[in-house]
Design an enzyme around this catalytic site. Structure first.
Site, PDB file in Angstrom:
ATOM      1  N   LYS A   1       0.830  -1.213   0.000  1.00  0.00           N
ATOM      2  CA  LYS A   1       0.000   0.000   0.000  1.00  0.00           C
ATOM      3  C   LYS A   1       0.861   1.259   0.000  1.00  0.00           C
ATOM      4  O   LYS A   1       0.643   2.181  -0.777  1.00  0.00           O
ATOM      5  CB  LYS A   1      -0.931   0.030   1.230  1.00  0.00           C
ATOM      6  CG  LYS A   1      -1.822  -1.178   1.376  1.00  0.00           C
ATOM      7  CD  LYS A   1      -2.742  -1.073   2.582  1.00  0.00           C
ATOM      8  CE  LYS A   1      -2.063  -1.054   3.935  1.00  0.00           C
ATOM      9  NZ  LYS A   1      -1.416  -2.323   4.320  1.00  0.00           N
TER      10      LYS A   1
ATOM     11  N   ARG B   1      -9.060   0.910   9.425  1.00  0.00           N
ATOM     12  CA  ARG B   1      -8.738  -0.494   9.704  1.00  0.00           C
ATOM     13  C   ARG B   1      -9.852  -1.186  10.482  1.00  0.00           C
ATOM     14  O   ARG B   1      -9.724  -2.370  10.773  1.00  0.00           O
ATOM     15  CB  ARG B   1      -7.450  -0.565  10.533  1.00  0.00           C
ATOM     16  CG  ARG B   1      -6.181  -0.835   9.705  1.00  0.00           C
ATOM     17  CD  ARG B   1      -5.023  -0.710  10.663  1.00  0.00           C
ATOM     18  NE  ARG B   1      -3.865  -1.471  10.334  1.00  0.00           N
ATOM     19  CZ  ARG B   1      -2.758  -0.963   9.765  1.00  0.00           C
ATOM     20  NH1 ARG B   1      -2.731   0.286   9.383  1.00  0.00           N
ATOM     21  NH2 ARG B   1      -1.699  -1.715   9.570  1.00  0.00           N
TER      22      ARG B   1
ATOM     23  N   ARG C   1      12.301  -6.471   4.933  1.00  0.00           N
ATOM     24  CA  ARG C   1      12.057  -5.082   4.499  1.00  0.00           C
ATOM     25  C   ARG C   1      12.880  -4.059   5.284  1.00  0.00           C
ATOM     26  O   ARG C   1      13.012  -4.159   6.492  1.00  0.00           O
ATOM     27  CB  ARG C   1      10.560  -4.818   4.699  1.00  0.00           C
ATOM     28  CG  ARG C   1      10.093  -3.450   4.319  1.00  0.00           C
ATOM     29  CD  ARG C   1       8.604  -3.457   4.115  1.00  0.00           C
ATOM     30  NE  ARG C   1       7.831  -3.413   5.354  1.00  0.00           N
ATOM     31  CZ  ARG C   1       6.514  -3.208   5.389  1.00  0.00           C
ATOM     32  NH1 ARG C   1       5.833  -3.038   4.283  1.00  0.00           N
ATOM     33  NH2 ARG C   1       5.874  -3.177   6.536  1.00  0.00           N
TER      34      ARG C   1
ATOM     35  N   ARG D   1      11.688  -1.510  10.591  1.00  0.00           N
ATOM     36  CA  ARG D   1      10.603  -1.373  11.567  1.00  0.00           C
ATOM     37  C   ARG D   1      10.684  -2.478  12.605  1.00  0.00           C
ATOM     38  O   ARG D   1      10.919  -3.635  12.271  1.00  0.00           O
ATOM     39  CB  ARG D   1       9.259  -1.455  10.841  1.00  0.00           C
ATOM     40  CG  ARG D   1       8.946  -0.195  10.091  1.00  0.00           C
ATOM     41  CD  ARG D   1       7.725  -0.337   9.238  1.00  0.00           C
ATOM     42  NE  ARG D   1       6.582  -0.942   9.921  1.00  0.00           N
ATOM     43  CZ  ARG D   1       5.357  -0.948   9.415  1.00  0.00           C
ATOM     44  NH1 ARG D   1       5.119  -0.384   8.238  1.00  0.00           N
ATOM     45  NH2 ARG D   1       4.366  -1.511  10.059  1.00  0.00           N
TER      46      ARG D   1
ATOM     47  N   ARG E   1      -0.231  -9.276  13.280  1.00  0.00           N
ATOM     48  CA  ARG E   1      -0.763  -8.231  12.395  1.00  0.00           C
ATOM     49  C   ARG E   1      -1.699  -8.826  11.345  1.00  0.00           C
ATOM     50  O   ARG E   1      -2.724  -8.234  11.003  1.00  0.00           O
ATOM     51  CB  ARG E   1       0.395  -7.471  11.706  1.00  0.00           C
ATOM     52  CG  ARG E   1       1.110  -6.533  12.670  1.00  0.00           C
ATOM     53  CD  ARG E   1       2.509  -6.199  12.219  1.00  0.00           C
ATOM     54  NE  ARG E   1       2.567  -5.329  11.062  1.00  0.00           N
ATOM     55  CZ  ARG E   1       3.665  -5.147  10.314  1.00  0.00           C
ATOM     56  NH1 ARG E   1       4.780  -5.793  10.601  1.00  0.00           N
ATOM     57  NH2 ARG E   1       3.639  -4.326   9.307  1.00  0.00           N
TER      58      ARG E   1
HETATM   59  P1  AMP Z   1       1.296   0.204   9.207  1.00  0.00           P
HETATM   60  O1  AMP Z   1       2.480   1.082   8.998  1.00  0.00           O
HETATM   61  O2  AMP Z   1       0.094   0.687   8.441  1.00  0.00           O
HETATM   62  O3  AMP Z   1       1.582  -1.256   8.961  1.00  0.00           O
HETATM   63  O4  AMP Z   1       0.908   0.328  10.763  1.00  0.00           O
HETATM   64  C1  AMP Z   1       1.799  -0.069  11.781  1.00  0.00           C
HETATM   65  C2  AMP Z   1       1.041  -0.250  13.093  1.00  0.00           C
HETATM   66  O5  AMP Z   1       0.441   0.997  13.481  1.00  0.00           O
HETATM   67  C3  AMP Z   1      -0.116  -1.225  13.045  1.00  0.00           C
HETATM   68  O6  AMP Z   1       0.299  -2.577  13.226  1.00  0.00           O
HETATM   69  C4  AMP Z   1      -0.985  -0.731  14.197  1.00  0.00           C
HETATM   70  O7  AMP Z   1      -0.431  -1.098  15.440  1.00  0.00           O
HETATM   71  C5  AMP Z   1      -0.839   0.782  14.069  1.00  0.00           C
HETATM   72  N1  AMP Z   1      -1.855   1.375  13.145  1.00  0.00           N
HETATM   73  C6  AMP Z   1      -1.633   1.975  11.942  1.00  0.00           C
HETATM   74  N2  AMP Z   1      -2.772   2.422  11.397  1.00  0.00           N
HETATM   75  C7  AMP Z   1      -3.767   2.068  12.263  1.00  0.00           C
HETATM   76  C8  AMP Z   1      -5.172   2.222  12.249  1.00  0.00           C
HETATM   77  N3  AMP Z   1      -5.814   2.802  11.217  1.00  0.00           N
HETATM   78  N4  AMP Z   1      -5.871   1.762  13.311  1.00  0.00           N
HETATM   79  C9  AMP Z   1      -5.247   1.169  14.365  1.00  0.00           C
HETATM   80  N5  AMP Z   1      -3.919   0.974  14.429  1.00  0.00           N
HETATM   81  C10 AMP Z   1      -3.177   1.409  13.394  1.00  0.00           C
END
Ligand code: AMP
Length: 215
Positions: free
Chosen positions: A13, A88, A127, A161, A172
């Site tokens: 994404k 989400r 990554r 990360r 996740r």
């Molecule tokens: P991402 O970079 O989108 O993979 O997000 C990393 C982490 O941030 C996720 O595993 C969640 O812990 C938190 N996170 C990101 N976006 C959201 C969201 N819209 N709602 C809840 N937690 C989020």
């Protein structure tokens, strides 16, 4: 045009959002990036979310909806927005609709990127990204051309990360299936969903994203 890129962690994404930003000047709103920034800035909210993120669970709807509302109140609301990693949950999707309509805007399309679980785990496990420009690399599938130097901007600083490991990734993915995948049906019912195969060459997928958006 306001769009959502929907898909499991590691689906690509962020990579595809960055391509749309470069090509069309849209604004990328990634709640993951915002939360990581809050974590490193040492705010109270950042400290609260750090452990939740490390485990691979979701932070509260209230926090992420607040972050998005702030951005839409600012400049981002006036340009085409790509929502990356948000919404989400169904509560976040409802909140997004209300936020956009309070500004006389609406959501145009949702592009769902699907990739099978084992490929996602392999992708995320290797990554890393450039600390300066954010270009994303992979130990085996997209290594640096010159060791230790970013192909894109020449920086020599890279980040991995802390949640990009197999254990967090399994949580996740489970969280995605439990809380986020119902959004596929939600947006399908609204007639906004376009689904594409997220496995393959980045540029080929970018073509599919564009055609799903009618660009
Ligand atoms: P991402 O970079 O989108 O993979 O997000 C990393 C982490 O941030 C996720 O595993 C969640 O812990 C938190 N996170 C990101 N976006 C959201 C969201 N819209 N709602 C809840 N937690 C989020």
């Amino acid at each position: 045009m306001n769009i959502i890129l929907l898909g499991p962690p590691g689906a690509g994404k962020g990579t595809q959002a960055r391509k749309l930003v470069d090509e069309y000047g849209m604004v990328q709103l990634s709640t993951g990036d915002m939360l990581r920034a809050a974590k490193t800035s040492g705010t109270e909210m950042g400290e609260r979310v750090a452990a939740v993120m490390a485990r691979g669970e979701l932070v509260t709807d209230e926090i992420v909806i607040g972050l998005i509302a702030e951005q839409l109140d600012g400049e981002a609301g006036d340009r085409g927005v790509i929502f990356d990693g948000f919404p989400r949950t169904l509560a976040q999707a409802d909140a997004l609709e209300a936020l956009l309509s309070s500004k006389g805007k609406s959501l145009d399309r949702v592009v769902e990127m699907s990739v099978d679980d084992e490929a996602l785990i392999a992708r995320v496990s290797g990554r890393f990204s450039c600390a300066s420009c954010g270009e994303v690399y992979h130990d085996t599938t997209k290594p640096l051309t010159k060791e230790g130097v970013c192909d894109n901007c020449g920086s020599t600083e890279f980040v991995r990360r802390s949640d990009d490991n197999e254990e967090s990734m399994r949580v996740r993915l489970m969280t995605y299936y439990r809380s986020t995948s119902p959004l596929i049906g939600y947006y399908y019912a609204k007639g906004k969903l376009q689904s594409i195969d997220g496995l393959g060459e980045i540029d080929e997928i970018a073509k599919d994203v564009k055609s799903a958006l009618g660009l």
